[in-house]
Design an enzyme around this catalytic site. Structure first.
Site, PDB file in Angstrom:
ATOM      1  N   CYS A 112       0.822  -1.198   0.000  1.00 22.28           N
ATOM      2  CA  CYS A 112       0.000   0.000   0.000  1.00 22.28           C
ATOM      3  C   CYS A 112       0.861   1.255   0.000  1.00 22.28           C
ATOM      4  O   CYS A 112       0.366   2.346  -0.224  1.00 22.28           O
ATOM      5  CB  CYS A 112      -0.930  -0.009   1.205  1.00 22.28           C
ATOM      6  SG  CYS A 112      -0.147  -0.488   2.723  1.00 22.28           S
ATOM      7  N   HIS A 113       2.176   1.102   0.244  1.00 27.76           N
ATOM      8  CA  HIS A 113       3.040   2.277   0.258  1.00 27.76           C
ATOM      9  C   HIS A 113       3.409   2.721  -1.149  1.00 27.76           C
ATOM     10  O   HIS A 113       3.998   3.762  -1.330  1.00 27.76           O
ATOM     11  CB  HIS A 113       4.301   1.956   1.050  1.00 27.76           C
ATOM     12  CG  HIS A 113       5.005   0.726   0.570  1.00 27.76           C
ATOM     13  ND1 HIS A 113       4.594  -0.554   0.902  1.00 27.76           N
ATOM     14  CD2 HIS A 113       6.065   0.563  -0.238  1.00 27.76           C
ATOM     15  CE1 HIS A 113       5.393  -1.431   0.323  1.00 27.76           C
ATOM     16  NE2 HIS A 113       6.300  -0.790  -0.383  1.00 27.76           N
ATOM     17  N   GLU A 138      13.045   1.017  -1.909  1.00 24.31           N
ATOM     18  CA  GLU A 138      12.733   0.284  -3.133  1.00 24.31           C
ATOM     19  C   GLU A 138      13.336   0.929  -4.377  1.00 24.31           C
ATOM     20  O   GLU A 138      13.569   0.263  -5.368  1.00 24.31           O
ATOM     21  CB  GLU A 138      11.213   0.186  -3.332  1.00 24.31           C
ATOM     22  CG  GLU A 138      10.561  -0.704  -2.306  1.00 24.31           C
ATOM     23  CD  GLU A 138       9.157  -1.122  -2.736  1.00 24.31           C
ATOM     24  OE1 GLU A 138       8.763  -0.784  -3.863  1.00 24.31           O
ATOM     25  OE2 GLU A 138       8.473  -1.767  -1.935  1.00 24.31           O
TER      26      GLU A 138
END
Length: 140
Positions: A112-113, A138
């Site tokens: 959800c990030h 990421e």
DNA sequence: TCAAAGATACCGT
DNA sequence: ACGGTATCTTTGA
């Protein structure tokens, strides 16, 4: 209740009956405890920068949240989508999407990030520090 | 049932 | 840049 020490803070999660029932992200560091179950294995892999099959997750309560989960998993590692875009692919409203994301019991595992606002970083249920750290991590 | 709130977006001024 | 409005799902009264 188990805990996992991540680079950005401690993650607590429920794991019983072979199913993960939810994760909660903490703000402060606590004791490190190593556990041997699929959730810790997944988290450990994630924070080493590799991907892995998802652990067993408790089913979503509503249809909408099932759709949402599916839509989120379609966002590849290292990429982000806006609330508006994702809402369009799910035929819903951006606002509804945000509401549901905040209610998502599996932050990080269900990415959800990777959903940001059209004009910048959106909000995050456990504090935007987590969101920033995860995205930064990421996009190395 | 209904009202209100949400991790938004968009258009007008 | 700011404020109001459109929009959809959940949740609690």
């Amino acid at each position: 209740m188990y805990s996992f020490q991540s680079p950005f803070g401690v993650i607590h999660y429920d794991w019983h009956e072979g199913l993960c029932h939810g994760l909660t992200l903490q703000q402060s560091d606590m004791m490190h405890a190593k556990h041997d179950n699929p959730v810790s294995a997944w988290l450990s892999a994630y924070f080493s920068g590799t991907t892995q099959a998802l652990p067993a997750l408790a089913p979503a309560k509503t249809n909408f949240q099932r759709k949402l989960r599916h839509g989120l998993c379609a966002i590849p590692y290292g990429k982000v989508k806006t609330y508006g875009e994702l809402a369009k692919t799910l035929s819903t409203a951006p606002r509804a999407l945000g509401q549901a994301l905040g209610a998502n019991p599996f932050p990080i595992i269900i990415p959800c990030h990777r959903v940001v606002a059209a004009g910048g970083l959106g909000g995050f249920h456990y504090g935007s520090d987590w969101k920033k750290s995860l995205l930064n991590f990421e996009q190395l």
